[in-house]
Design a protein around this motif. Structure first.
Motif, PDB file in Angstrom:
ATOM      1  N   ASP A  39       0.833  -1.206   0.000  1.00  0.00           N
ATOM      2  CA  ASP A  39       0.000   0.000   0.000  1.00  0.00           C
ATOM      3  C   ASP A  39       0.866   1.254   0.000  1.00  0.00           C
ATOM      4  O   ASP A  39       1.922   1.273   0.636  1.00  0.00           O
ATOM      5  CB  ASP A  39      -0.881   0.039   1.255  1.00  0.00           C
ATOM      6  N   PRO A  40       0.416   2.297  -0.691  1.00  0.00           N
ATOM      7  CA  PRO A  40       1.159   3.559  -0.596  1.00  0.00           C
ATOM      8  C   PRO A  40       1.058   4.111   0.824  1.00  0.00           C
ATOM      9  O   PRO A  40       0.142   3.761   1.563  1.00  0.00           O
ATOM     10  CB  PRO A  40       0.423   4.470  -1.585  1.00  0.00           C
ATOM     11  N   LYS A  41       2.001   4.963   1.166  1.00  0.00           N
ATOM     12  CA  LYS A  41       1.995   5.538   2.518  1.00  0.00           C
ATOM     13  C   LYS A  41       0.731   6.335   2.778  1.00  0.00           C
ATOM     14  O   LYS A  41       0.252   7.052   1.907  1.00  0.00           O
ATOM     15  CB  LYS A  41       3.215   6.432   2.706  1.00  0.00           C
ATOM     16  N   LYS A  42       0.229   6.204   3.990  1.00  0.00           N
ATOM     17  CA  LYS A  42      -0.928   7.004   4.396  1.00  0.00           C
ATOM     18  C   LYS A  42      -0.416   8.210   5.179  1.00  0.00           C
ATOM     19  O   LYS A  42       0.553   8.103   5.925  1.00  0.00           O
ATOM     20  CB  LYS A  42      -1.844   6.183   5.301  1.00  0.00           C
TER      21      LYS A  42
ATOM     22  N   LEU B 191       6.493   7.308  19.412  1.00  0.00           N
ATOM     23  CA  LEU B 191       6.107   5.917  19.136  1.00  0.00           C
ATOM     24  C   LEU B 191       5.955   5.663  17.638  1.00  0.00           C
ATOM     25  O   LEU B 191       6.285   4.604  17.134  1.00  0.00           O
ATOM     26  CB  LEU B 191       4.759   5.590  19.813  1.00  0.00           C
ATOM     27  N   GLY B 192       5.407   6.664  16.931  1.00  0.00           N
ATOM     28  CA  GLY B 192       5.127   6.520  15.507  1.00  0.00           C
ATOM     29  C   GLY B 192       3.921   5.632  15.255  1.00  0.00           C
ATOM     30  O   GLY B 192       3.373   5.010  16.178  1.00  0.00           O
ATOM     31  N   LEU B 193       3.526   5.549  13.999  1.00  0.00           N
ATOM     32  CA  LEU B 193       2.365   4.738  13.618  1.00  0.00           C
ATOM     33  C   LEU B 193       2.761   3.641  12.633  1.00  0.00           C
ATOM     34  O   LEU B 193       1.941   3.142  11.874  1.00  0.00           O
ATOM     35  CB  LEU B 193       1.273   5.629  13.011  1.00  0.00           C
TER      36      LEU B 193
ATOM     37  N   ALA C 202      -0.433   8.042  25.100  1.00  0.00           N
ATOM     38  CA  ALA C 202       0.148   7.918  23.754  1.00  0.00           C
ATOM     39  C   ALA C 202      -0.091   6.520  23.190  1.00  0.00           C
ATOM     40  O   ALA C 202      -0.419   6.368  22.007  1.00  0.00           O
ATOM     41  CB  ALA C 202       1.640   8.235  23.795  1.00  0.00           C
ATOM     42  N   ARG C 203       0.059   5.492  24.027  1.00  0.00           N
ATOM     43  CA  ARG C 203      -0.188   4.123  23.568  1.00  0.00           C
ATOM     44  C   ARG C 203      -1.645   3.944  23.164  1.00  0.00           C
ATOM     45  O   ARG C 203      -1.958   3.286  22.169  1.00  0.00           O
ATOM     46  CB  ARG C 203       0.187   3.113  24.657  1.00  0.00           C
ATOM     47  N   ALA C 204      -2.537   4.555  23.949  1.00  0.00           N
ATOM     48  CA  ALA C 204      -3.971   4.484  23.630  1.00  0.00           C
ATOM     49  C   ALA C 204      -4.255   5.210  22.309  1.00  0.00           C
ATOM     50  O   ALA C 204      -4.984   4.695  21.452  1.00  0.00           O
ATOM     51  CB  ALA C 204      -4.796   5.091  24.760  1.00  0.00           C
ATOM     52  N   LEU C 205      -3.679   6.391  22.132  1.00  0.00           N
ATOM     53  CA  LEU C 205      -3.873   7.153  20.888  1.00  0.00           C
ATOM     54  C   LEU C 205      -3.378   6.347  19.695  1.00  0.00           C
ATOM     55  O   LEU C 205      -4.024   6.293  18.651  1.00  0.00           O
ATOM     56  CB  LEU C 205      -3.126   8.497  20.945  1.00  0.00           C
ATOM     57  N   ARG C 206      -2.224   5.698  19.853  1.00  0.00           N
ATOM     58  CA  ARG C 206      -1.663   4.908  18.765  1.00  0.00           C
ATOM     59  C   ARG C 206      -2.621   3.776  18.374  1.00  0.00           C
ATOM     60  O   ARG C 206      -2.898   3.564  17.189  1.00  0.00           O
ATOM     61  CB  ARG C 206      -0.301   4.338  19.197  1.00  0.00           C
ATOM     62  N   ALA C 207      -3.109   3.055  19.377  1.00  0.00           N
ATOM     63  CA  ALA C 207      -4.031   1.940  19.109  1.00  0.00           C
ATOM     64  C   ALA C 207      -5.310   2.438  18.431  1.00  0.00           C
ATOM     65  O   ALA C 207      -5.814   1.818  17.484  1.00  0.00           O
ATOM     66  CB  ALA C 207      -4.365   1.226  20.415  1.00  0.00           C
ATOM     67  N   ILE C 208      -5.814   3.578  18.888  1.00  0.00           N
ATOM     68  CA  ILE C 208      -7.056   4.140  18.337  1.00  0.00           C
ATOM     69  C   ILE C 208      -6.864   4.568  16.885  1.00  0.00           C
ATOM     70  O   ILE C 208      -7.673   4.238  16.012  1.00  0.00           O
ATOM     71  CB  ILE C 208      -7.539   5.327  19.205  1.00  0.00           C
ATOM     72  N   VAL C 209      -5.788   5.297  16.617  1.00  0.00           N
ATOM     73  CA  VAL C 209      -5.555   5.802  15.253  1.00  0.00           C
ATOM     74  C   VAL C 209      -5.341   4.646  14.280  1.00  0.00           C
ATOM     75  O   VAL C 209      -5.872   4.648  13.163  1.00  0.00           O
ATOM     76  CB  VAL C 209      -4.371   6.801  15.213  1.00  0.00           C
TER      77      VAL C 209
END
Length: 208
Positions: A2-5, A33-35, A181-188
């Motif tokens: 997939d192309p980068k999002k 953390l990054g995505l 931050a970990r929660a935000l990462r999982a959500i996104v």
């Protein structure tokens, strides 16, 4: 492959009783953390000013053309990480950090009263809560008629619903910046997956 999002995540500057704004602290931790490899993450701090939001958001949508823009704000009343379903156009009477509020008391003069995200927040909430992250996620339909709601509505309007808003509690009440931050990462990541799957479904229906 997939192309980068492209994903933009914003937090807010300090305001009122929030001398440190948990939202921006958590977003900065998320940036560390990054995505993952296929997501191009950009973070930015949003001023708690109506006019600044009106200038900043169109430029972000235009410059990056993100698949998703996620705004994070702090709520002194929140005890969970809260996914907001929609943004509201009217009722902005509270003064911002510049002691200003819109004369019209609304975001977009000709806009609808309420705009919902294209994302199914209930489904995102359920998936993240079942992942045993150690952070509780909930869902809300009222982002509070201040800069959080104002930003969300404006972003939903500009991005045709491809936007999300997440309220976090103040730091330590009960979560640390790292936990948020970990929660935000999982959500996104869950939101991106949902968007990808819904696109696939739409394509399948067109092919029938």
């Amino acid at each position: 492959m997939d192309p980068k999002k492209t994903v933009i995540v914003t937090g807010f500057e300090p305001f009122g009783e929030h001398a440190v704004n948990a939202s921006w602290v958590a977003v900065q931790e998320l940036e560390k953390l990054g995505l993952g490899q296929i997501v191009d993450l950009h973070v930015t701090e949003v001023p708690v000013e109506y006019q600044a939001v009106q200038n900043l958001l169109p430029s972000l949508w235009k410059r990056y053309k993100p698949q998703l823009m996620v705004h994070v704000g702090v709520s002194g009343m929140a005890t969970t990480v809260t996914l907001e379903k929609c943004g509201h156009n009217h009722g902005y009477t509270r003064l911002d950090n510049c002691h200003f509020c819109p004369e019209s008391e609304c975001c977009m003069e000709d806009g609808p009263d309420c705009i919902s995200s294209v994302l199914d927040m209930d489904a995102v909430c359920k998936r993240v809560n079942s992942s045993e992250l150690g952070v509780t996620v909930s869902v809300s339909k009222d982002a509070g008629r201040y800069l959080c709601d104002y930003t969300y509505y404006t972003s939903l309007y500009l991005g045709q619903g491809h936007s999300a808003f997440i309220h976090v509690p103040p730091l330590g009440k009960p979560y640390s910046a790292e936990e948020l931050a970990r929660a935000l990462r999982a959500i996104v990541l869950e939101m991106l997956e949902q968007m990808e799957n819904s696109t696939v479904k739409q394509h399948c229906q067109h092919g029938q």
